[in-house]
Design an enzyme around this catalytic site. Sequence first.
Site, mmCIF file in Angstrom:
data_model
loop_
_atom_site.group_PDB
_atom_site.id
_atom_site.type_symbol
_atom_site.label_atom_id
_atom_site.label_comp_id
_atom_site.label_asym_id
_atom_site.label_seq_id
_atom_site.Cartn_x
_atom_site.Cartn_y
_atom_site.Cartn_z
ATOM 1 N N TRP A 195 -60.818 39.750 10.379
ATOM 2 C CA TRP A 195 -59.719 39.786 11.362
ATOM 3 C C TRP A 195 -60.236 39.936 12.791
ATOM 4 O O TRP A 195 -59.654 39.408 13.729
ATOM 5 C CB TRP A 195 -58.718 40.892 11.023
ATOM 6 C CG TRP A 195 -57.594 40.390 10.162
ATOM 7 C CD1 TRP A 195 -57.590 40.290 8.809
ATOM 8 C CD2 TRP A 195 -56.319 39.886 10.606
ATOM 9 N NE1 TRP A 195 -56.391 39.764 8.370
ATOM 10 C CE2 TRP A 195 -55.584 39.515 9.453
ATOM 11 C CE3 TRP A 195 -55.722 39.717 11.847
ATOM 12 C CZ2 TRP A 195 -54.294 38.984 9.506
ATOM 13 C CZ3 TRP A 195 -54.426 39.192 11.904
ATOM 14 C CH2 TRP A 195 -53.731 38.826 10.745
ATOM 15 N N PHE A 202 -58.747 33.641 19.030
ATOM 16 C CA PHE A 202 -57.496 33.535 19.786
ATOM 17 C C PHE A 202 -57.714 33.929 21.242
ATOM 18 O O PHE A 202 -57.173 33.314 22.150
ATOM 19 C CB PHE A 202 -56.420 34.454 19.180
ATOM 20 C CG PHE A 202 -55.711 33.870 17.989
ATOM 21 C CD1 PHE A 202 -54.707 32.930 18.153
ATOM 22 C CD2 PHE A 202 -56.049 34.258 16.707
ATOM 23 C CE1 PHE A 202 -54.052 32.391 17.055
ATOM 24 C CE2 PHE A 202 -55.391 33.726 15.600
ATOM 25 C CZ PHE A 202 -54.392 32.786 15.775
ATOM 26 N N GLY A 317 -49.833 40.130 13.963
ATOM 27 C CA GLY A 317 -51.068 40.912 14.081
ATOM 28 C C GLY A 317 -51.424 41.476 12.717
ATOM 29 O O GLY A 317 -50.594 41.466 11.802
ATOM 30 N N GLU A 347 -48.307 41.263 3.930
ATOM 31 C CA GLU A 347 -49.578 40.524 3.971
ATOM 32 C C GLU A 347 -50.688 41.562 3.783
ATOM 33 O O GLU A 347 -51.427 41.877 4.693
ATOM 34 C CB GLU A 347 -49.727 39.776 5.309
ATOM 35 C CG GLU A 347 -50.949 38.872 5.384
ATOM 36 C CD GLU A 347 -51.157 38.249 6.777
ATOM 37 O OE1 GLU A 347 -50.451 38.629 7.723
ATOM 38 O OE2 GLU A 347 -52.053 37.398 6.911
ATOM 39 N N HIS A 372 -45.504 35.389 4.462
ATOM 40 C CA HIS A 372 -46.482 35.780 3.433
ATOM 41 C C HIS A 372 -45.831 36.425 2.207
ATOM 42 O O HIS A 372 -45.878 35.871 1.127
ATOM 43 C CB HIS A 372 -47.573 36.703 4.000
ATOM 44 C CG HIS A 372 -48.484 36.012 4.947
ATOM 45 N ND1 HIS A 372 -49.448 35.129 4.521
ATOM 46 C CD2 HIS A 372 -48.559 36.035 6.295
ATOM 47 C CE1 HIS A 372 -50.091 34.645 5.576
ATOM 48 N NE2 HIS A 372 -49.567 35.173 6.656
HETATM 49 ZN ZN ZN Z 1 -48.780 34.293 10.123
#
Ligand code: ZN
Length: 499
Positions: A195, A202, A317, A347, A372
Amino acid sequence: MWSVTVYFLIGVVSVLANDVKTIVDERNRLLKRELDMMIGSDIVLSDSEQKVNEMIMKLKINEMDFGFEHPQYFNYSKHFFEYKDEVKKSKLFKLIKQMPKGAVLHAHDTAILGPDYLLNLTYWDDLYVCFEEEDVHLLFAAETPDSACKTKWQLMRDARYSSGNVEKFDRELRQYFTIVIDNPQEVYSDINIIWTKFQKIFMTAGTMLTYMPVWEQYFYDSLKALRDDNVMYFEVRSVLPELYDLDGNVYNSVETAVAYKRALDKFMNDYPDFIGAKLIYAPLRRVDAKVIKDSIRVAREIKRKLPDFLAGFDLVGQEDLGEPIKDFLPELIEASNEIDYFFHAGETNWYGTSSDENLADAIALGTRRIGHAFAIIKHPVLMEEVKKRNIALEVNVVSNVVLKLVEDVRNHPLAFFLAQNMPVVISSDDPGLWEAEPLSHDFYVTFMGVASRHADLRMLKKLALNSLYYSTVSNKDKVIHEFDIRWTKFIDTIVKDQW
Ligand SMILES: [Zn+2]
Ligand SMILES: *[C@@H]1O[C@H](CO)[C@@H](O)[C@H](O)[C@H]1NC(C)=O
Ligand SMILES: *[C@@H]1O[C@H](CO)[C@@H](O)[C@H](O)[C@H]1NC(C)=O
């Protein structure tokens, strides 16, 4: 004595035969009940569709049965990076790419296009670069920027051509724009590591993309990539960052939404066969309630300004590290009559934690769909409610592998969702970051790696239809009719070309 023995043996055999038939009948009945329940089982194939179905099932079953015999070669039990390029050559992949797939309902705006596209953007004029030990910073400016840089800002053009080796320069620069590497299992050893890398991309690309002219071009080109992947409609999630230009203007989130609408209008003018796009405003979740309150205000303002363009609101996030939905209940409840919700929830692999229980908050808040919902399989009551309330689960299989929720897609909860005909749509989340097609890879992996060996063209068609059915597209009946026309044309082409 002899004859008695023979009699006895025949007796045993005939009893056995009867018993076997009873058991066989029952196991067939049991399995048939499950097949009748599976997603797509309500679809009746036309003669032409049946021909195409035979074709694709032959391809699927050949590969699957070979994998069953030789599991060491089965592509979809491996990491996505190992087979993502290879499978593009397969006949079935090409067929799924050509297949009308309806809508992408879960994807993040600045993660649709891949590193090659981003690298191309670094050839635009007025781009400055600052190379630090581990990082690179990018910024468009009329003159040398004075923002933080531990080394020095220089024009990208100068840096590139003074490097002495443009090819090497570009190859290294490209690495900042992709999560793909050769040894993901070693380097990305836990969810926080992947992550961190993911979010860094990004951020690195972000300062380049938020230059207003690039922003609009990127969205335009994303729509084009979706259309090329035979997607007809898009609900894009965006944090709606501030944009800037060379004259020192800064544009707020509402103006960023307006920029999207402008790019969409231009695209629709150039490609009127595309159905359209809507926006899900999805700011970061790792903030306090005051910030959420302000985000809701922004959502309302966008809704007032662009009522047909805004689909709704979400929070994004890394869920395990962000704030849970329940921390923002007063703010979210207050707006729930006006704004539709499309929450990311579940998620996570952490059962019984706040991120896992976001699922319950999302449902209680009346979410239209759930992003998700990976963890929902562990919640029998929530599974039931989702079915009863017809809340679609936006499943992103490839994303869940890359971001380390599951290693082998055969163990993905989507297999259960499909078996039970849950309201499911297949989407791609951030395909550009892992160099996947905008939607085809996710459809393909679902079909080959997740779904039952028996799942066929009916499932693929149903998943495409679901993506339109669970969307917020205007004139839904007309759009589904248009889908039917394109689907029939696709089937006829495949039959005619004798694939
Ligand atoms: Zn997403
Ligand atoms: C993996 O995928 C490639 C591309 O479709 C294919 O050529 C190969 O045979 C697959 N592996 C197996 C074992 O099926
Ligand atoms: C990058 O630019 C080159 C040259 O204009 C073009 O051929 C290529 O298709 C572009 N690649 C992407 C991914 O846009």
